[in-house]
Design a protein around this motif. Structure first.
Motif, PDB file in Angstrom:
ATOM      1  N   LEU A  11       0.828  -1.211   0.000  1.00  0.00           N
ATOM      2  CA  LEU A  11       0.000   0.000   0.000  1.00  0.00           C
ATOM      3  C   LEU A  11       0.858   1.255   0.000  1.00  0.00           C
ATOM      4  CD1 LEU A  11      -2.787  -1.122   2.501  1.00  0.00           C
ATOM      5  CD2 LEU A  11      -2.956  -0.930   0.007  1.00  0.00           C
ATOM      6  N   TRP A  14       2.234   1.605  -3.439  1.00  0.00           N
ATOM      7  CA  TRP A  14       1.156   1.999  -4.359  1.00  0.00           C
ATOM      8  C   TRP A  14       0.911   3.503  -4.287  1.00  0.00           C
ATOM      9  CZ3 TRP A  14      -3.673   4.222  -4.481  1.00  0.00           C
ATOM     10  CH2 TRP A  14      -4.496   3.922  -5.571  1.00  0.00           C
ATOM     11  N   SER A  31      -5.155  -2.593 -10.233  1.00  0.00           N
ATOM     12  CA  SER A  31      -4.058  -3.036  -9.368  1.00  0.00           C
ATOM     13  C   SER A  31      -3.950  -4.558  -9.403  1.00  0.00           C
ATOM     14  CB  SER A  31      -4.290  -2.564  -7.933  1.00  0.00           C
ATOM     15  OG  SER A  31      -4.294  -1.155  -7.874  1.00  0.00           O
TER      16      SER A  31
END
Length: 229
Positions: A11, A14, A31
């Protein structure tokens, strides 16, 4: 579930990527989380890596005009067929079209070759499965031994057989595979001479130029047997 421990790092990466991406901005719906690939070394299966490597080197030395393989790794055979014309035989036929590769559907216990007709034959990590029904073949507790006899039948004068199979504590792990003592495998080819042996240990190390009679106690190693008539 172990991979979920890497989710916070994913995360964070990302969000960092999205802030820097510009025209390459990523949508949530597109994703594709790969959570367990951040490793210090490239992982590999020692049995399959070393057996393909071993066969390629044997064939490079032998330089056969044609090679036949029964049921081995299609990735390895696809590469080998670029260097030596190869007939690939499998119970579940491989439907591809590649120059130098001829794919044939057949049962290992009924190979479509005459007696003593082949000069170069391989069968890697295959016979341990025969007769367990895993790949749709008929149940036969004696399937592995019968497959060995059929491989022996088609080897011609001076011809070579390259065989690999799990070695260690002898057992049947139904319906995945069998594990054999090296002496069992050698005993199944009375008409052939063992001219080379190597093995992969339980720890994944390759031992070349070994003796099949002096392999240490293994649980699930892999033996590479080179036979010649």
């Amino acid at each position: 579930m172990v991979a979920l421990r890497y989710l916070p790092r994913y995360l964070a990466d990302w969000l960092t990527f999205r802030k820097q991406a510009g025209e390459w901005s990523v949508a949530v719906a597109d994703s594709y989380p790969c959570l367990a690939d951040r490793l210090p070394e490239t992982p590999f299966d020692p049995h399959y890596f070393y057996q393909g490597n071993w066969l390629a080197r044997r064939l490079a030395e032998a330089k056969p005009n044609q090679h036949v393989d029964v049921g081995s790794s299609i990735l390895a055979i696809g590469v080998l067929s670029a260097h030596v014309p190869t007939i690939f035989v499998d119970y579940r036929p491989l439907v591809v079209h590649q120059r130098g590769l001829n794919c044939v559907a057949a049962d290992i216990n009924r190979l479509p070759f005459a007696d003593r007709s082949l000069a170069s034959l391989s069968c890697l990590h295959v016979i341990e499965h025969i007769g367990l029904g895993r790949y749709g073949d008929p149940i036969n507790p004696d399937g592995a031994r019968l497959a060995a006899l059929e491989l022996q039948r088609v080897i011609g004068a001076g011809g070579k057989l390259y065989l690999s199979t799990p070695i260690g504590r002898e057992r049947v792990c139904f319906n995945a595979h069998r594990v054999f003592m090296p002496a069992t495998i050698v005993s199944w080819f009375p008409q052939l001479r063992l001219t080379g042996f190597a093995y992969v240990s339980d720890e994944g190390a390759l031992y070349q130029g070994a003796s099949h009679e002096h392999v240490p106690q293994l649980d699930y190693g892999c033996g590479f047997f080179e036979f010649q008539r």
